[in-house]
Design an enzyme around this catalytic site. Structure first.
Site, mmCIF file in Angstrom:
data_model
loop_
_atom_site.group_PDB
_atom_site.id
_atom_site.type_symbol
_atom_site.label_atom_id
_atom_site.label_comp_id
_atom_site.label_asym_id
_atom_site.label_seq_id
_atom_site.Cartn_x
_atom_site.Cartn_y
_atom_site.Cartn_z
ATOM 1 N N GLU A 155 0.822 -1.207 0.000
ATOM 2 C CA GLU A 155 0.000 0.000 0.000
ATOM 3 C C GLU A 155 0.858 1.260 0.000
ATOM 4 O OE1 GLU A 155 -3.593 1.966 2.740
ATOM 5 O OE2 GLU A 155 -2.522 0.171 3.413
ATOM 6 N N GLU A 256 -13.021 2.389 4.313
ATOM 7 C CA GLU A 256 -12.068 2.514 5.416
ATOM 8 C C GLU A 256 -12.050 3.983 5.852
ATOM 9 O OE1 GLU A 256 -7.482 1.064 6.270
ATOM 10 O OE2 GLU A 256 -7.891 2.448 4.633
#
Length: 282
Positions: A155, A256
């Site tokens: 990520e 998220e």
């Protein structure tokens, strides 16, 4: 009304935090979501007692929720840490100790994705030494994920909120995933496309999607600015989801975000106002 995309998942490390961890899967299911993801739920313990793992597994199964993403040990999240795998000493050891535990848990749940956060640059440690350690640990993680039947995810965060984190662009994260794949020959390491972090970093999201949808193993979303629920910022979740589907991404998009109040209230508003989008199904 329909959601902006039929394959939305909930991050239970940010949503429903007003509830104990073991009650969150049922809350997600009650809100109409059957797919969830989690950061490593034990930030101080890479290998918690089996009874705690069993309890979480039971809670997920009893709620009928599918675990579609799990962070490997990354230190304290939310908090000062941004991962452990590039940090020499005890944190790297904790990351390695977590690999079989997290991989076994993922395998038992059919979880398809394990996310490995890189870790911050450390003063007094040469970046090339951290990068060498990171590659070594990512190779181990990719092999553990492969044994679990899962992908390993890498990520990119954003430099405004994580100024010491070295992976702050899609290009950097995808290039590292390519290096891990070359080192293992497994081809199971992919990009985690966090649309909030990319937007916060000033990326052209349409360009990132068009270029890297095929290298993406998982997507996360929060609105920007603010990291709030869809509709609280400038990002169009429905349009971004449609672009991802058109570019060939068929996986989950995990919400998220940091809710402004009870998570169920925000999710109800999302269901009430979200435009329908006929995307791919699993």
């Amino acid at each position: 009304m329909a959601l902006p995309d039929p394959r939305l998942a909930l991050n239970l490390s940010l949503l429903f935090t007003e509830l104990p961890l073991l009650e969150r899967p049922a809350a997600a299911a009650a809100a109409g979501f059957r797919a969830v993801e989690l950061w490593w739920p034990w930030p101080d313990d890479p290998a918690p007692p089996p009874a705690e793992l069993d309890a979480l597994r039971a809670a997920l199964k009893e709620a009928g929720t599918e675990l579609v993403g799990l962070n490997l040990y990354a230190g304290r999240l939310p908090g000062p840490d941004r991962g452990a795998l590039s940090l020499p000493g005890p944190e790297s050891a904790r990351f390695r100790a977590n690999l079989p535990v997290a991989a076994d848990f993922a395998a038992s749940m059919g979880c398809p994705a394990l996310n490995a956060l890189y870790g911050n640059r450390l003063p007094g440690v040469a970046p090339e030494d951290q990068d060498a350690l990171a590659l070594e640990n990512l190779v181990l993680a990719a092999r553990a994920a492969h044994r679990a039947g899962a992908r390993l995810l890498i990520e990119a965060l954003n430099s405004a909120e994580s100024p010491d984190y070295p992976l702050v662009t899609a290009d950097a994260a995808v290039a590292l995933a390519d290096r891990v794949n070359a080192a293992t020959g497994l081809g199971n390491t992919a990009f985690l496309m966090d649309l909030y972090h990319l937007a916060r970093g000033g990326a052209d999201l349409a360009g990132v999607i068009d270029r890297y949808a095929g290298a993406t193993g998982h997507v996360q979303f929060a609105d920007c600015p603010g990291r709030g629920a869809p509709g609280t910022g400038a990002l169009d979740l429905a349009a971004l989801a449609a672009r991802l589907r058109a570019a060939g991404y068929e996986g989950w998009i995990a919400l998220e975000y940091r809710p402004a109040g009870p998570a169920a209230d925000g999710l109800a508003r999302l269901r009430a106002t979200g435009p329908a989008h006929q995307g791919g199904t699993r």
